[in-house]
Design an enzyme around this catalytic site. Structure first.
Site, PDB file in Angstrom:
ATOM      1  CD  GLN A  49      -2.962   0.676   2.416  1.00  0.00           C
ATOM      2  OE1 GLN A  49      -3.414  -0.440   2.557  1.00  0.00           O
ATOM      3  NE2 GLN A  49      -3.259   1.666   3.211  1.00  0.00           N
ATOM      4  CG  HIS A  65      -2.110   6.483  13.766  1.00  0.00           C
ATOM      5  ND1 HIS A  65      -2.225   7.355  12.714  1.00  0.00           N
ATOM      6  CD2 HIS A  65      -2.914   6.988  14.753  1.00  0.00           C
ATOM      7  CE1 HIS A  65      -3.057   8.340  13.036  1.00  0.00           C
ATOM      8  NE2 HIS A  65      -3.477   8.136  14.271  1.00  0.00           N
ATOM      9  CE  LYS A  75       2.766   2.959   9.528  1.00  0.00           C
ATOM     10  NZ  LYS A  75       2.267   4.061  10.358  1.00  0.00           N
ATOM     11  CE1 TYR A 135       2.511   8.538   7.022  1.00  0.00           C
ATOM     12  CE2 TYR A 135       1.411   9.405   5.094  1.00  0.00           C
ATOM     13  CZ  TYR A 135       1.762   9.520   6.412  1.00  0.00           C
ATOM     14  OH  TYR A 135       1.359  10.606   7.135  1.00  0.00           O
ATOM     15  CG  ASP A 171      -4.469  10.869  16.083  1.00  0.00           C
ATOM     16  OD1 ASP A 171      -4.846   9.681  15.965  1.00  0.00           O
ATOM     17  OD2 ASP A 171      -3.945  11.502  15.151  1.00  0.00           O
TER      18      ASP A 171
END
Length: 186
Positions: A49, A65, A75, A135, A171
């Site tokens: 992704q 996160h 990541k 990302y 958050d």
């Protein structure tokens, strides 16, 4: 010829990635990802992704996160426009650096990235207006596996460099860490 240089950080498995810049009067060329070069440092899976975010205001915090196992992900995070204070928090059960965080400035001018291994949480604060982030994820996002840490959690004591101008309700509402949280097994 390697176009990426990986620099270790105080948190095992977390790397700052600097990119070789090839430039001339037309502009520049740089490599953002190389499976062969990054595999030696933990990015083994194919890219599953790619996400892009834009943040309008300086001082905004996004994150912190993570994905719960078995959906934990690697990541590679880059800043394509602007400057951010990029933070990774070690959540790995049994890690010598459990709940420690490390931050680096990512920017379009520095041509750098952060390679974040599974078992880490990630967030950032914008240091100027109009920041764009890219990302690359080793696993697709799974909503049921989402996790988050309150960016201002006293137990983490992240030293954000600016006053917080914006942070999502989601958050801000993550529960504070307690001694019951023993980490993620990845």
């Amino acid at each position: 010829m390697n176009r990426l240089t990986l620099l270790g950080t105080p948190l095992n498995g977390l790397y700052e990635v600097t990119r070789q810049l090839l430039g001339d009067e037309r502009g520049f060329f740089t490599r953002l990802f190389c499976a062969e070069e990054l595999a030696a440092h933990g990015f083994h899976a194919p890219i599953a992704q790619v996400n892009h975010s834009y943040t309008q205001r300086r001082g905004t915090i996004r994150g912190v996160h993570f994905q719960h196992p078995p959906h934990a992900e690697t990541k590679l995070v880059s800043c394509l426009r602007g400057r951010v204070f990029d933070v990774a928090v070690d959540l790995r059960h049994g890690s010598a650096t459990f709940l420690r965080w490390h931050a680096i400035e990512l920017s379009a001018q520095r041509h750098n990235s952060l390679l974040i291994p599974p078992g880490f949480a990630h967030g950032f604060q914008t240091l100027e207006d109009d920041c764009e982030m890219l990302y690359l994820h080793s696993a697709p996002h799974v909503a049921a596996a989402e996790g988050g840490l309150r960016p201002t959690d006293d137990r983490l004591a992240i030293t954000w460099p600016l006053a917080v101008t914006a942070c999502s309700e989601r958050d801000r509402s993550h529960p504070a860490l307690t001694s019951a949280f023993t980490g993620l097994t990845v």
